[in-house]
Design a protein around this motif. Structure first.
Motif, PDB file in Angstrom:
ATOM      1  N   UNK A  45       0.840  -1.203   0.000  1.00 19.20           N
ATOM      2  CA  UNK A  45       0.000   0.000   0.000  1.00 19.20           C
ATOM      3  C   UNK A  45       0.871   1.248   0.000  1.00 19.20           C
ATOM      4  N   UNK A  46       1.830   1.287   0.911  1.00 18.49           N
ATOM      5  CA  UNK A  46       2.748   2.416   0.981  1.00 18.49           C
ATOM      6  C   UNK A  46       3.715   2.399  -0.204  1.00 18.49           C
ATOM      7  N   UNK A  47       4.133   1.204  -0.631  1.00 23.79           N
ATOM      8  CA  UNK A  47       5.094   1.091  -1.735  1.00 23.79           C
ATOM      9  C   UNK A  47       4.528   1.668  -3.031  1.00 23.79           C
ATOM     10  N   UNK A  48       3.276   1.317  -3.336  1.00 23.36           N
ATOM     11  CA  UNK A  48       2.669   1.834  -4.566  1.00 23.36           C
ATOM     12  C   UNK A  48       2.520   3.354  -4.524  1.00 23.36           C
TER      13      UNK A  48
ATOM     14  N   UNK B 102       0.685  14.019   3.087  1.00 23.82           N
ATOM     15  CA  UNK B 102      -0.614  14.294   2.460  1.00 23.82           C
ATOM     16  C   UNK B 102      -0.677  13.734   1.038  1.00 23.82           C
ATOM     17  N   UNK B 103       0.423  13.859   0.289  1.00 21.95           N
ATOM     18  CA  UNK B 103       0.454  13.321  -1.065  1.00 21.95           C
ATOM     19  C   UNK B 103       0.401  11.795  -1.051  1.00 21.95           C
ATOM     20  N   UNK B 104       1.119  11.200  -0.121  1.00 25.40           N
ATOM     21  CA  UNK B 104       1.119   9.739  -0.017  1.00 25.40           C
ATOM     22  C   UNK B 104      -0.269   9.221   0.342  1.00 25.40           C
TER      23      UNK B 104
ATOM     24  N   UNK C 128       2.912   6.235  11.955  1.00 29.26           N
ATOM     25  CA  UNK C 128       3.824   5.272  11.337  1.00 29.26           C
ATOM     26  C   UNK C 128       4.739   5.975  10.333  1.00 29.26           C
ATOM     27  N   UNK C 129       4.183   6.921   9.599  1.00 27.97           N
ATOM     28  CA  UNK C 129       4.981   7.693   8.650  1.00 27.97           C
ATOM     29  C   UNK C 129       6.020   8.546   9.385  1.00 27.97           C
TER      30      UNK C 129
END
Length: 518
Positions: free
Chosen positions: A409-412, A470-472, A512-513
């Motif tokens: 999810x984070x990788x994409x 915010x972009x992520x 987490x970020x």
């Protein structure tokens, strides 16, 4: 060891090569013709003279039946053993090496041995007839074929040993299970999977053009290979590129029984699969992945797709391949960073299902980064086995298959923000660290340090830049796992115990970020 059966026409070297192979494998050797002579109490030519060929064939069927049932090692069969349907059925579950030989060389070799009863009169013409009649039967039973013409025994033995080292993982697709062949030289097995194809489209990029030519050359007479070069990496995964390929297939007259072959990394196999899924509503595709990442991820599982402005892999189809040929020889030329990127997906498989993968990497990270090291073959096989098991239980991403997206999810989101300039494996590595923080923040298992340590040992990134949350988040909200406006994440309740959850709060995601980028 498992039974290895040697078949082939007279003069192909079955006994000589069989003995050498048995010695190389440190295994016992058995010759069915010798068994027949022992049982009859007389040489085979005398059996033909005294009782005739029909009696000999009956003895042969029984000798082969007993040998297949009793023997663990290398077994050489007489040239005509495959004539019996019962024998061919017995060989269905064995590894069968078909030794081929040119007619001229076969004649020379058989002239030395005067004890061949079927070659006493006009041996050249008789041998030609026998070879022509029996060739389809050899091909019916063969696991793979080796041409012995003009080659020495040591060279042939080494090639057979390498081919026998191939592991097969079966993906149990509901409609048609398919094999993933893992080993050295598996590319040469392509002819086994051509089916009724009269035309083969070999899709590749500039970097794999030489290999694509070799793949095309593997097609036998009567099968026409057409090479189609794609733009490199993610630039080739677009609807417009797929459309160009479809136009080319139409111009070449590709029919439903023809075949598409994807030769390259994950972007090529994704595009090749998508092209095949849509052309005539589905033609067969075989993947020849040339990157470690492509082998353990994109090529296996039947998910195909292209990218759009909205995100990665949002347009696609489920279209399982006919076979995947994972040739470990292709990985030996990969840059170290590309090999490491592929290992990110392998490590993921370790966290979600097979912790032995983590143990192997942690024990010797340098071995894992050496494509010639046997540990790489084990890592690849284990990772593919994990994916095959999951895919076989959930072919179309109805539930369980989502666990393969651990860290994705984070990788994409990273890949989208970086305009796909990041290696997929690098993004997955960072995504797994982010997810490890989510595991800990939601009260699940804390694997943050182990995740960072194992990834760092492979030279993979474990952090990301601050100030881009915010972009992520905007990209993460259109992840394929989401249901409507509800975000879903793959987390771990414990090592190798994945779970799909939909209750991760916005504060936990942001925290987490912050920990990831601190």
């Amino acid at each position: 060891m498992a039974l290895v059966v040697i078949v082939g026409p007279p003069g192909s070297g079955k006994t000589t090569i069989g003995r050498a192979l048995a010695a190389a494998l440190d295994a016992p050797f058995r010759d069915a013709d010798a068994d027949i002579a022992d049982a009859a109490g007389k040489p085979i030519p005398d059996i033909f003279i005294d009782e005739g060929e029909e009696h000999f064939r009956a003895l042969e069927r029984e000798a082969v039946r007993r040998a297949v049932a009793e023997h663990d090692g290398v077994l050489a069969l007489g040239g005509g053993a495959v004539l019996a349907e019962a024998t061919r059925k017995l060989l269905a579950d064995a590894t069968v090496v078909h030794l081929e030989v040119g007619l001229g060389e076969a004649v020379k070799r058989t002239e030395i041995d005067k004890g061949r009863p079927l070659l006493q009169v006009n041996p050249r013409a008789t041998l030609r007839r026998l070879m022509d009649e029996r060739l389809p039967l050899y091909r019916e039973v063969e696991t793979f074929a080796i041409d012995t013409t003009g080659r020495d025994v040591d060279d042939l033995t080494a090639e057979i040993v390498a081919k026998l080292a191939v592991a097969t993982v079966t993906v149990n697709d509901a409609e048609q299970p398919y094999p993933v062949l893992i080993g050295r030289g598996t590319t040469d097995r392509l002819p086994e999977f051509l089916g009724r194809a009269a035309r083969v489209a070999v899709l590749h990029t500039a970097s794999t053009a030489e290999l694509a030519e070799r793949v095309g050359a593997l097609c036998p007479d009567g099968v026409e290979a057409t090479l189609m070069e794609l733009p490199d990496a993610e630039d080739g995964k677009t609807v417009s590129v797929a459309e160009q390929v479809w136009e080319a297939l139409g111009a070449e007259g590709f029919t439903r029984t023809d075949l598409v072959v994807g030769v390259g990394g994950g972007a090529v196999t994704d595009l090749a699969g998508f092209v095949a899924a849509c052309w005539l509503r589905g033609v067969a595709v075989v993947h020849v992945p040339t990157s470690l990442l492509g082998a353990v991820d994109a090529a296996v599982g039947g998910k195909t797709g292209v990218n759009t402005a909205a995100g990665k892999n949002l347009v696609g189809a489920f279209h399982p391949p006919r076979a995947v040929l994972v040739d470990l020889d292709h990985f030996t030329t990969l840059p170290r960073r590309d090999l490491a990127a592929g290992l990110a997906e392998v490590v993921k498989a370790g966290f979600i299902s097979d912790p032995v993968i983590l143990d192997l990497v942690e024990a010797d990270p340098e071995a894992a980064l050496d494509a010639a090291n046997p540990v790489v073959a084990e890592l690849v096989e284990r990772a593919i086995a994990v994916k095959a098991d999951v895919v076989g239980s959930d072919l179309k991403e109805g539930g369980l298959r989502a666990i393969l997206n651990y860290g994705h999810t984070f990788a994409h989101a990273i890949e989208k923000l970086e305009h796909y300039r990041w290696r997929h494996g690098d993004a997955v590595a960072v995504g797994m660290v982010y997810t490890a923080h989510l595991n800990a923040l939601t009260g699940r298992v804390d694997l943050v340090e182990r995740t960072k340590t194992v990834l760092a040992s492979l030279g993979l990134p474990t952090t990301y830049e601050p100030g881009r949350w915010d972009d992520l988040l905007k990209v993460m909200k259109i992840d394929k796992k989401n249901v409507g406006a509800t975000q879903r994440f793959v987390l771990l309740d414990a090592l190798a115990e994945p779970v799909v959850v939909d209750d991760v709060t916005a504060d936990q995601q942001r925290e987490a970020y912050e920990r990831l980028t601190a």
